[in-house]
Motif scaffolding. Structure first.
Motif, PDB file in Angstrom:
ATOM      1  N   LEU A  13      17.597 -32.773  22.939  1.00  0.00           N
ATOM      2  CA  LEU A  13      16.260 -33.152  22.480  1.00  0.00           C
ATOM      3  C   LEU A  13      15.201 -32.227  23.086  1.00  0.00           C
ATOM      4  O   LEU A  13      14.310 -31.732  22.380  1.00  0.00           O
ATOM      5  CB  LEU A  13      16.000 -34.601  22.886  1.00  0.00           C
ATOM      6  CG  LEU A  13      14.992 -35.349  22.027  1.00  0.00           C
ATOM      7  CD1 LEU A  13      15.488 -35.403  20.599  1.00  0.00           C
ATOM      8  CD2 LEU A  13      14.787 -36.750  22.566  1.00  0.00           C
ATOM      9  N   LEU A  16      15.253 -28.877  21.454  1.00  0.00           N
ATOM     10  CA  LEU A  16      14.589 -28.929  20.137  1.00  0.00           C
ATOM     11  C   LEU A  16      13.079 -28.790  20.306  1.00  0.00           C
ATOM     12  O   LEU A  16      12.424 -28.013  19.603  1.00  0.00           O
ATOM     13  CB  LEU A  16      14.938 -30.249  19.452  1.00  0.00           C
ATOM     14  CG  LEU A  16      14.298 -30.458  18.089  1.00  0.00           C
ATOM     15  CD1 LEU A  16      15.050 -29.684  17.042  1.00  0.00           C
ATOM     16  CD2 LEU A  16      14.272 -31.928  17.727  1.00  0.00           C
ATOM     17  N   ILE A  17      12.527 -29.527  21.294  1.00  0.00           N
ATOM     18  CA  ILE A  17      11.082 -29.457  21.540  1.00  0.00           C
ATOM     19  C   ILE A  17      10.688 -28.036  21.941  1.00  0.00           C
ATOM     20  O   ILE A  17       9.704 -27.472  21.441  1.00  0.00           O
ATOM     21  CB  ILE A  17      10.691 -30.482  22.621  1.00  0.00           C
ATOM     22  CG1 ILE A  17      10.928 -31.898  22.097  1.00  0.00           C
ATOM     23  CG2 ILE A  17       9.247 -30.309  23.042  1.00  0.00           C
ATOM     24  CD1 ILE A  17      10.808 -32.974  23.136  1.00  0.00           C
ATOM     25  N   TYR A  20      10.681 -25.683  18.948  1.00  0.00           N
ATOM     26  CA  TYR A  20       9.500 -25.877  18.097  1.00  0.00           C
ATOM     27  C   TYR A  20       8.275 -25.238  18.724  1.00  0.00           C
ATOM     28  O   TYR A  20       7.512 -24.527  18.067  1.00  0.00           O
ATOM     29  CB  TYR A  20       9.273 -27.381  17.876  1.00  0.00           C
ATOM     30  CG  TYR A  20       8.047 -27.654  17.053  1.00  0.00           C
ATOM     31  CD1 TYR A  20       8.077 -27.459  15.681  1.00  0.00           C
ATOM     32  CD2 TYR A  20       6.864 -28.057  17.654  1.00  0.00           C
ATOM     33  CE1 TYR A  20       6.943 -27.674  14.927  1.00  0.00           C
ATOM     34  CE2 TYR A  20       5.740 -28.269  16.912  1.00  0.00           C
ATOM     35  CZ  TYR A  20       5.780 -28.082  15.542  1.00  0.00           C
ATOM     36  OH  TYR A  20       4.659 -28.281  14.803  1.00  0.00           O
ATOM     37  N   LEU A  21       8.090 -25.478  20.050  1.00  0.00           N
ATOM     38  CA  LEU A  21       6.932 -24.912  20.742  1.00  0.00           C
ATOM     39  C   LEU A  21       6.984 -23.383  20.708  1.00  0.00           C
ATOM     40  O   LEU A  21       5.964 -22.719  20.496  1.00  0.00           O
ATOM     41  CB  LEU A  21       6.891 -25.409  22.178  1.00  0.00           C
ATOM     42  CG  LEU A  21       6.528 -26.886  22.352  1.00  0.00           C
ATOM     43  CD1 LEU A  21       6.651 -27.293  23.808  1.00  0.00           C
ATOM     44  CD2 LEU A  21       5.123 -27.165  21.860  1.00  0.00           C
ATOM     45  N   THR A  24       5.985 -22.084  17.166  1.00  0.00           N
ATOM     46  CA  THR A  24       4.601 -22.252  16.726  1.00  0.00           C
ATOM     47  C   THR A  24       3.588 -21.640  17.690  1.00  0.00           C
ATOM     48  O   THR A  24       2.409 -21.592  17.363  1.00  0.00           O
ATOM     49  CB  THR A  24       4.284 -23.746  16.566  1.00  0.00           C
ATOM     50  OG1 THR A  24       4.665 -24.414  17.768  1.00  0.00           O
ATOM     51  CG2 THR A  24       5.031 -24.349  15.397  1.00  0.00           C
ATOM     52  N   GLU A  25       4.035 -21.170  18.861  1.00  0.00           N
ATOM     53  CA  GLU A  25       3.092 -20.638  19.852  1.00  0.00           C
ATOM     54  C   GLU A  25       2.534 -19.278  19.404  1.00  0.00           C
ATOM     55  O   GLU A  25       3.278 -18.419  18.947  1.00  0.00           O
ATOM     56  CB  GLU A  25       3.810 -20.503  21.198  1.00  0.00           C
ATOM     57  CG  GLU A  25       2.960 -20.035  22.339  1.00  0.00           C
ATOM     58  CD  GLU A  25       1.787 -20.957  22.609  1.00  0.00           C
ATOM     59  OE1 GLU A  25       2.006 -22.129  22.891  1.00  0.00           O
ATOM     60  OE2 GLU A  25       0.653 -20.465  22.534  1.00  0.00           O
ATOM     61  N   PHE A  34       8.763 -20.713  26.755  1.00  0.00           N
ATOM     62  CA  PHE A  34       9.381 -21.834  26.039  1.00  0.00           C
ATOM     63  C   PHE A  34      10.819 -21.501  25.669  1.00  0.00           C
ATOM     64  O   PHE A  34      11.720 -22.342  25.774  1.00  0.00           O
ATOM     65  CB  PHE A  34       8.588 -22.165  24.770  1.00  0.00           C
ATOM     66  CG  PHE A  34       7.269 -22.825  25.045  1.00  0.00           C
ATOM     67  CD1 PHE A  34       7.168 -23.819  26.012  1.00  0.00           C
ATOM     68  CD2 PHE A  34       6.133 -22.459  24.352  1.00  0.00           C
ATOM     69  CE1 PHE A  34       5.960 -24.420  26.263  1.00  0.00           C
ATOM     70  CE2 PHE A  34       4.925 -23.062  24.605  1.00  0.00           C
ATOM     71  CZ  PHE A  34       4.838 -24.047  25.569  1.00  0.00           C
ATOM     72  N   ALA A  60      22.490 -15.865  33.006  1.00  0.00           N
ATOM     73  CA  ALA A  60      22.099 -14.503  33.358  1.00  0.00           C
ATOM     74  C   ALA A  60      21.487 -13.793  32.161  1.00  0.00           C
ATOM     75  O   ALA A  60      20.475 -13.111  32.287  1.00  0.00           O
ATOM     76  CB  ALA A  60      23.307 -13.732  33.880  1.00  0.00           C
ATOM     77  N   VAL A  61      22.084 -13.966  30.968  1.00  0.00           N
ATOM     78  CA  VAL A  61      21.606 -13.216  29.809  1.00  0.00           C
ATOM     79  C   VAL A  61      20.364 -13.857  29.212  1.00  0.00           C
ATOM     80  O   VAL A  61      19.338 -13.214  29.046  1.00  0.00           O
ATOM     81  CB  VAL A  61      22.724 -13.084  28.746  1.00  0.00           C
ATOM     82  CG1 VAL A  61      22.172 -12.494  27.479  1.00  0.00           C
ATOM     83  CG2 VAL A  61      23.831 -12.212  29.275  1.00  0.00           C
ATOM     84  N   GLY A  64      17.512 -14.765  32.213  1.00  0.00           N
ATOM     85  CA  GLY A  64      17.094 -13.581  32.968  1.00  0.00           C
ATOM     86  C   GLY A  64      16.810 -12.388  32.082  1.00  0.00           C
ATOM     87  O   GLY A  64      15.662 -12.015  31.848  1.00  0.00           O
ATOM     88  N   LEU A  65      17.906 -11.795  31.555  1.00  0.00           N
ATOM     89  CA  LEU A  65      17.779 -10.512  30.851  1.00  0.00           C
ATOM     90  C   LEU A  65      16.928 -10.611  29.598  1.00  0.00           C
ATOM     91  O   LEU A  65      16.015  -9.823  29.398  1.00  0.00           O
ATOM     92  CB  LEU A  65      19.177 -10.014  30.465  1.00  0.00           C
ATOM     93  CG  LEU A  65      20.018  -9.449  31.583  1.00  0.00           C
ATOM     94  CD1 LEU A  65      21.371  -9.050  31.050  1.00  0.00           C
ATOM     95  CD2 LEU A  65      19.332  -8.253  32.192  1.00  0.00           C
ATOM     96  N   ALA A  68      13.220 -11.126  30.301  1.00  0.00           N
ATOM     97  CA  ALA A  68      12.626  -9.924  30.885  1.00  0.00           C
ATOM     98  C   ALA A  68      12.474  -8.834  29.826  1.00  0.00           C
ATOM     99  O   ALA A  68      11.426  -8.185  29.735  1.00  0.00           O
ATOM    100  CB  ALA A  68      13.489  -9.443  32.040  1.00  0.00           C
TER     101      ALA A  68
END
Lengths: 82, 247
Positions: A13, A16-17, A20-21, A24-25, A34, A60-61, A64-65, A68
């Motif tokens: 859940l 999913l939030i 969505y964020l 739409t950001e 997000f 890690a992927v 992190g990666l 970045a």
């Protein structure tokens, strides 16, 4: 164990939030944060499903990666979506 | 903003309702038994590959050839990225000031911790969860931390360039190829593990070729992703100057 399905449900859940964020950001840096949050939810999900090998690679992927790299790419373009 | 939250609420409630409906009406349940293939791996991995870690054994032994080609694909992707972001003259940046002393000290500690964990993940890959790829990607995160905190210039002055890192990656990939091909000289199949490589060295379990694959994959992935971090952090102005100057 009843704990595992509940952890899986909450992680799904939350992811999913976060998705969505992130979609739409308009501020791309916030969208990366997000997206990293969604990745953390998926890592918790994979751990609840007893896949520690995938968790290590995934953390890690994707947290992190990937984050970045996207931040480096955003630094080459504009921060805000029009 | 309020419309965004409303849509989010509707999506959340809909997905909750759908999952409840599916669980209650269709009665979907998680399987409680292990499939035969899973049972085979659990029972035979330790005899076949001398490794207690079934995932590493599958990745580098049972399905070793697939993983080698996968590594090659990633190598080509990184070389392709380097090809389109290459710059003809020597990168010389004016700014040498990174972030503040507090950040530098914190980064120094964090980088040391991440590097230690990355080595542990990679070198114990045949014993515990993990392996060359997770270890290498964790190691590459150190490069992505160093570039913004200590600036790209400080790395370039120490001779760490993306071309050299890609060369290191090529060497590590060649080593992986050699580990895979060496058994062929003795008339065995390529990517043979236990029939050719010893399971122990000096009393330590290395699970034959698994340790070598993990180690070289660690070097390959770490240097490859570090190279990506270096060429992506070259400022866009340098490329524009290059385009204007005609190369």
């Amino acid at each position: 164990m009843i704990v595992t399905p509940i952890v899986i449900a909450i992680a799904l859940l939350l992811s999913l939030i976060f998705v969505y964020l992130a979609i739409t950001e308009k501020d791309l840096l916030k969208a990366v944060v997000f997206s990293a949050g969604q990745s953390i939810c998926y890592a918790i999900l994979l751990h609840a499903m007893a896949a520690p090998d995938i968790v290590m690679t995934y953390l890690a992927v994707s947290v992190g990666l990937y984050s970045a790299l996207i931040v480096f790419v955003i630094s080459k373009t504009e921060r805000y979506e029009v | 903003m309020s419309k965004r939250i409303l849509v989010l609420l509707i999506i959340t409630i809909l997905s909750l309702l759908t999952s409840l409906l599916i669980t209650l009406l269709l009665g979907v349940k998680a399987p409680t038994s292990i499939r035969d293939l899973g049972k085979y791996y659990v029972a035979n991995t330790i005899q076949d590959t001398a490794s207690p870690e079934a995932v590493t054994a599958i990745v580098w032994d049972y399905r070793g050839l697939d993983t080698i080609y996968e590594t090659t694909v990633l190598y080509m992707a990184i070389v392709g990225g380097l090809a389109i972001s290459t710059i003809s003259r020597k990168v010389q940046l004016k700014t040498r000031i990174g972030l503040t002393g507090i950040t530098r000290t914190a980064t120094r500690i964090t980088v040391l911790l991440i590097a230690t964990i990355a080595f542990a993940i990679a070198l114990h890959g045949h014993l515990t969860p993990g392996g060359g790829f997770p270890g290498g990607s964790a190691m590459a995160i150190t490069a992505m931390l160093i570039v913004p905190v200590y600036t790209l210039q400080s790395l370039l002055e120490r001779g760490v360039t993306s071309t050299r890192l890609v060369a290191a990656r090529g060497l590590a990939l060649t080593a992986i190829g050699l580990v895979a091909i060496l058994p062929v000289l003795r008339g065995l199949e390529a990517v043979t593990n236990q029939k050719f490589y010893p399971s122990h060295i000096a009393g330590m379990l290395i699970s034959g070729s698994l340790w070598f694959y993990n180690f070289f994959e660690f070097l390959a992935v770490a240097s490859g992703f570090a190279a990506v971090a270096l060429y992506l952090s070259i400022p866009e102005e340098l490329y524009r100057e290059e385009l204007r100057g005609g190369g």
